[in-house]
Design a protein around this motif. Structure first.
Motif, short mmCIF file in Angstrom:
data_model
loop_
_atom_site.label_atom_id
_atom_site.label_comp_id
_atom_site.label_asym_id
_atom_site.label_seq_id
_atom_site.Cartn_x
_atom_site.Cartn_y
_atom_site.Cartn_z
N ASP A 96 0.79 -1.04 -0.04
CA ASP A 96 -0.08 -0.08 0.09
C ASP A 96 0.83 1.33 -0.02
N VAL A 97 0.46 2.50 -0.80
CA VAL A 97 1.65 3.43 -0.89
C VAL A 97 0.46 4.43 -0.95
N GLU A 98 0.61 5.42 0.08
CA GLU A 98 -0.51 6.40 0.40
C GLU A 98 0.34 7.60 0.02
N SER A 122 0.62 2.11 13.82
CA SER A 122 1.35 0.78 13.71
C SER A 122 0.82 0.33 12.37
N ASP A 123 0.00 0.75 11.49
CA ASP A 123 -0.17 0.30 10.36
C ASP A 123 0.75 0.84 9.08
N VAL A 124 1.55 1.87 9.42
CA VAL A 124 2.43 2.62 8.68
C VAL A 124 4.00 1.95 9.00
N ASP A 125 4.30 1.34 7.97
CA ASP A 125 5.70 0.52 7.89
C ASP A 125 6.82 1.65 7.52
N GLY A 126 6.56 2.60 6.79
CA GLY A 126 7.81 3.43 6.29
C GLY A 126 7.28 4.73 5.74
N ILE A 146 11.15 11.85 11.66
CA ILE A 146 10.82 10.32 11.17
C ILE A 146 11.36 9.31 12.14
N CYS A 147 10.63 8.43 12.44
CA CYS A 147 11.16 7.29 13.42
C CYS A 147 12.14 6.40 12.47
N PRO A 148 13.40 6.32 13.19
CA PRO A 148 14.28 5.67 12.42
C PRO A 148 14.05 4.19 11.77
N TYR A 149 13.02 3.59 12.41
CA TYR A 149 12.70 2.22 11.72
C TYR A 149 11.62 2.55 10.75
N LYS A 150 11.24 3.57 10.68
CA LYS A 150 10.09 3.76 9.31
C LYS A 150 10.95 4.93 8.28
N ASP A 151 12.10 5.11 8.42
CA ASP A 151 12.89 5.82 7.61
C ASP A 151 13.42 5.21 6.39
N VAL A 152 12.69 5.10 5.40
CA VAL A 152 12.89 4.37 4.05
C VAL A 152 14.09 4.79 3.34
N ASP A 153 14.34 6.13 3.28
CA ASP A 153 15.31 6.66 2.62
C ASP A 153 16.74 6.51 3.35
N GLY A 154 16.58 6.34 4.48
CA GLY A 154 17.77 6.36 5.32
C GLY A 154 18.49 7.62 5.41
N LEU A 155 17.60 8.85 5.54
CA LEU A 155 18.32 10.29 5.71
C LEU A 155 18.22 10.61 7.20
#
Length: 194
Positions: A96-98, A122-126, A146-155
């Motif tokens: 799912d991409v919102e 909790s439904d949002v993974d990244g 952004i929570c580090p565990y949800k930081d998809v870009d690693g920024l």
């Protein structure tokens, strides 16, 4: 390395290889070996990822369908294309991409509140703060919310510090994708100057 190759060749679950930075180099080497031995093409790798996601959802009592939220705060046309591609790839992979879009009058405070809400969801993974942003928006400040565990870009500062101290929790998607593309093309990376 042979175990990584075996895992990839047999379509088995391999999240421990992909998500574990200490094993990631082995995973990347295994991709190269697999490419050389079997003529594996990138679409086959896409199939492995699609199968992994669908298996994870099917074998779960709760809905484990991954969810990515993209925060768009600009009129940049190139970003629009990039976001459309992310949405299309998400559909292809079962993710799912919102997209949360904001106009020019958005403030840092509004975006900060949204990021805080998404961090707690909790439904949002990244999530991704799509760059560039409007000139009055502070991207560094917002990215670091952004929570580090949800930081998809690693920024985030945390991701950067983790990378520098060799304690990375999650590999940033864009550099990992670039490394995968280079390796699949047979480019030997160690010792190269970029």
């Amino acid at each position: 390395k042979e175990n990584c190759l075996y895992t990839l060749m047999n379509n088995k679950r391999y999240e421990e290889i992909i998500l574990n930075p200490k094993k990631a180099p082995l995973y990347l080497e295994a991709l190269v070996m697999l490419n050389e031995k079997l003529g594996l093409i990138p679409s086959s790798i896409r199939n492995l990822v699609q199968n992994y996601i669908s298996e994870s959802i099917e074998n779960s009592i709760i809905n484990l369908k991954p969810k990515l939220v993209i925060i768009k705060s600009s009129d940049d046309k190139a970003s629009d294309v990039d976001i459309r591609n992310k949405v299309k790839q998400g559909e292809k992979y079962g993710i799912d991409v919102e997209v949360k879009s904001f106009n020019r009058i958005v403030t840092d405070k509004v975006l900060e509140l949204l990021i805080d809400q998404l961090n707690k969801d909790s439904d949002v993974d990244g999530m991704i703060l799509q760059l560039p942003v409007y000139e009055h928006v502070n991207p560094t400040h917002l990215i670091n919310q952004i929570c580090p565990y949800k930081d998809v870009d690693g920024l985030t500062w945390f991701a950067k510090a983790s990378l520098e101290s060799n304690r990375l929790q999650m590999l940033p998607c864009t550099p990992l994708g670039v490394v995968n593309m280079l390796l699949l093309e047979g480019v030997h990376i160690p010792g190269k100057n970029v």
